[in-house]
Design a protein around this motif. Structure first.
Motif, PDB file in Angstrom:
ATOM      1  N   ALA A   1     -73.449   0.496 -28.938  1.00 63.23           N
ATOM      2  CA  ALA A   1     -73.881  -0.010 -27.963  1.00 63.23           C
ATOM      3  C   ALA A   1     -74.605   0.513 -26.801  1.00 63.23           C
ATOM      4  CB  ALA A   1     -72.374  -0.732 -27.414  1.00 63.23           C
ATOM      5  N   ALA A   2     -74.427   1.686 -26.708  1.00 62.92           N
ATOM      6  CA  ALA A   2     -74.948   2.702 -25.748  1.00 62.92           C
ATOM      7  C   ALA A   2     -76.357   2.880 -26.196  1.00 62.92           C
ATOM      8  CB  ALA A   2     -74.479   3.993 -25.622  1.00 62.92           C
ATOM      9  N   CYS A   3     -76.613   2.780 -27.483  1.00 67.47           N
ATOM     10  CA  CYS A   3     -77.979   2.961 -27.910  1.00 67.47           C
ATOM     11  C   CYS A   3     -78.942   1.817 -27.544  1.00 67.47           C
ATOM     12  CB  CYS A   3     -77.970   3.096 -29.363  1.00 67.47           C
ATOM     13  SG  CYS A   3     -79.498   3.516 -30.251  1.00 67.47           S
ATOM     14  N   GLN A   4     -78.215   0.652 -27.954  1.00 70.84           N
ATOM     15  CA  GLN A   4     -79.032  -0.745 -27.236  1.00 70.84           C
ATOM     16  C   GLN A   4     -79.074  -0.649 -25.762  1.00 70.84           C
ATOM     17  OE1 GLN A   4     -76.869  -3.817 -29.138  1.00 70.84           O
ATOM     18  NE2 GLN A   4     -78.001  -3.674 -31.003  1.00 70.84           N
ATOM     19  N   ALA A   5     -78.262  -0.285 -25.162  1.00 74.33           N
ATOM     20  CA  ALA A   5     -78.298  -0.421 -23.807  1.00 74.33           C
ATOM     21  C   ALA A   5     -79.392   0.541 -23.205  1.00 74.33           C
ATOM     22  CB  ALA A   5     -77.097   0.098 -22.907  1.00 74.33           C
ATOM     23  N   ARG A   6     -79.587   1.657 -23.880  1.00 71.30           N
ATOM     24  CA  ARG A   6     -80.698   2.519 -23.688  1.00 71.30           C
ATOM     25  C   ARG A   6     -82.025   1.917 -23.610  1.00 71.30           C
ATOM     26  NH1 ARG A   6     -83.146   6.025 -24.263  1.00 71.30           N
ATOM     27  NH2 ARG A   6     -83.282   6.380 -21.858  1.00 71.30           N
ATOM     28  N   GLU A   7     -82.125   0.977 -24.811  1.00 68.47           N
ATOM     29  CA  GLU A   7     -83.445   0.601 -25.166  1.00 68.47           C
ATOM     30  C   GLU A   7     -83.738  -0.368 -23.911  1.00 68.47           C
ATOM     31  OE1 GLU A   7     -84.454  -1.250 -28.931  1.00 68.47           O
ATOM     32  OE2 GLU A   7     -83.078   0.326 -30.149  1.00 68.47           O
ATOM     33  N   ILE A   8     -82.720  -1.125 -23.338  1.00 69.58           N
ATOM     34  CA  ILE A   8     -82.739  -1.878 -22.513  1.00 69.58           C
ATOM     35  C   ILE A   8     -83.235  -1.266 -20.979  1.00 69.58           C
ATOM     36  CG2 ILE A   8     -82.130  -3.766 -20.886  1.00 69.58           C
ATOM     37  CD1 ILE A   8     -82.350  -4.451 -23.692  1.00 69.58           C
TER      38      ILE A   8
ATOM     39  N   LEU B   1     -74.537  -4.479 -18.885  1.00 66.80           N
ATOM     40  CA  LEU B   1     -75.663  -4.330 -19.205  1.00 66.80           C
ATOM     41  C   LEU B   1     -75.857  -4.037 -20.750  1.00 66.80           C
ATOM     42  CD1 LEU B   1     -78.696  -3.741 -17.977  1.00 66.80           C
ATOM     43  CD2 LEU B   1     -77.966  -1.169 -18.553  1.00 66.80           C
ATOM     44  N   VAL B   2     -74.747  -3.545 -21.476  1.00 64.15           N
ATOM     45  CA  VAL B   2     -74.698  -3.334 -22.848  1.00 64.15           C
ATOM     46  C   VAL B   2     -74.519  -4.818 -23.442  1.00 64.15           C
ATOM     47  CG1 VAL B   2     -73.168  -2.773 -24.962  1.00 64.15           C
ATOM     48  CG2 VAL B   2     -73.554  -1.141 -22.936  1.00 64.15           C
TER      49      VAL B   2
ATOM     50  N   ALA C   1     -77.803  -6.502 -23.688  1.00 61.33           N
ATOM     51  CA  ALA C   1     -78.632  -5.919 -24.615  1.00 61.33           C
ATOM     52  C   ALA C   1     -78.340  -6.372 -26.150  1.00 61.33           C
ATOM     53  CB  ALA C   1     -78.345  -4.307 -24.609  1.00 61.33           C
ATOM     54  N   GLU C   2     -77.189  -6.203 -26.204  1.00 59.64           N
ATOM     55  CA  GLU C   2     -76.485  -7.098 -27.612  1.00 59.64           C
ATOM     56  C   GLU C   2     -76.930  -8.399 -28.039  1.00 59.64           C
ATOM     57  OE1 GLU C   2     -72.332  -6.072 -27.273  1.00 59.64           O
ATOM     58  OE2 GLU C   2     -72.480  -4.535 -28.517  1.00 59.64           O
TER      59      GLU C   2
ATOM     60  N   LEU D   1     -76.270   7.747 -20.565  1.00 62.21           N
ATOM     61  CA  LEU D   1     -75.405   6.660 -20.885  1.00 62.21           C
ATOM     62  C   LEU D   1     -74.508   7.045 -22.085  1.00 62.21           C
ATOM     63  CD1 LEU D   1     -75.633   4.119 -19.432  1.00 62.21           C
ATOM     64  CD2 LEU D   1     -76.764   3.096 -21.342  1.00 62.21           C
ATOM     65  N   TYR D   2     -74.861   7.988 -22.946  1.00 60.44           N
ATOM     66  CA  TYR D   2     -74.167   8.342 -24.012  1.00 60.44           C
ATOM     67  C   TYR D   2     -73.105   9.269 -23.552  1.00 60.44           C
ATOM     68  CZ  TYR D   2     -78.190   7.054 -27.024  1.00 60.44           C
ATOM     69  OH  TYR D   2     -79.277   6.206 -27.799  1.00 60.44           O
TER      70      TYR D   2
END
Lengths: 129, 129
Positions: free
Chosen positions: B12-19, A100-101, A104-105, A29-30
């Motif tokens: 945002a990518a970081c939060q998406a990764r948590e999901i 998805l982001v 998540a937010e 994702l990164y």
DNA sequence: CGGGATCCACCGTGATACTG
DNA sequence: CAGTATCACGGTGGATCCCG
């Protein structure tokens, strides 16, 4: 209702899992987000993605390339130069990932609160050492 | 442009990764999809999700419960009875997952074709034993 | 019925060193 | 610069047995 809904849903979930296997690893994702605005080179990605190792960047790029999500362009020059970019299909994934982001937010606070409450409840029973 | 886009996207990518850490494991998506139409019991889920072990169903359910995606209702009867259901927040996840499933359905053929082509290319160089 | 506890195999990941 | 090769570790998931 018939059983079609079940099998259809399971099949869909199965396909979705294959996608999650692709983008759900630690780094994909990164990489995707870093390539969302322009082409980048190997070390450029390595610099911009904090904490990624050389090896894992290579592995991640290979996987995304294999599935046609990013493209890899090698220039036979010295020193070597390789450019990575999102493919058209990779770009369509941006919208989905964006959804998805957004989720998540919107829910990260709620999830963390729920998680904290859950942990507080379960950790309040310490085993007698 | 300033560097805000970068950090924002990375965050945002970081939060998406948590999901993705939550729903991206081997079984969560199946459990969520199985609970999408109604409440189910433990063994009911175990029957409907092909191949899942008792342990992994328990672990998956605990994780989803911890994050407030599913709810767990215990009835103190003999034999024990436990119901699992999606929470309101879990239901909102269905739309997002649906978007992912749609993407998967649209591109699964293309991905598999690309993958096959990639493998054919790379495997055509056997190392001399 | 709905788990918990334990043991174990696998593999994704990281650290390090080397290469064209 | 852009990798490859090797080793080591830890977490995920599976199998099995036991419990209230």
């Amino acid at each position: 209702m018939d059983s079609t809904a079940f099998s259809e849903r399971t099949r869909a979930a199965c396909q979705a899992r294959e996608i999650l296997d692709r983008v759900g690893d630690k780094w994909s994702l990164y990489v995707i987000s870093q390539l969302s605005d322009r082409t980048k080179r190997f070390n450029e990605l390595k610099r911009d993605i904090d904490g990624i190792s050389q090896r894992m960047l290579t592995v991640t790029l290979r996987g995304l390339e294999r599935d046609g999500i990013i493209s890899r362009t090698m220039y036979p020059v010295m020193p070597p130069r390789v450019d990575y970019a999102l493919t058209p299909m990779g770009r369509t994934l941006l919208d989905t990932v964006g959804s998805l982001v957004s989720w998540a937010e919107e829910h990260v606070d709620e999830i963390e609160a729920t998680r904290a409450r859950y942990d507080a409840r379960t950790e309040s029973f310490p085993e007698p050492e």
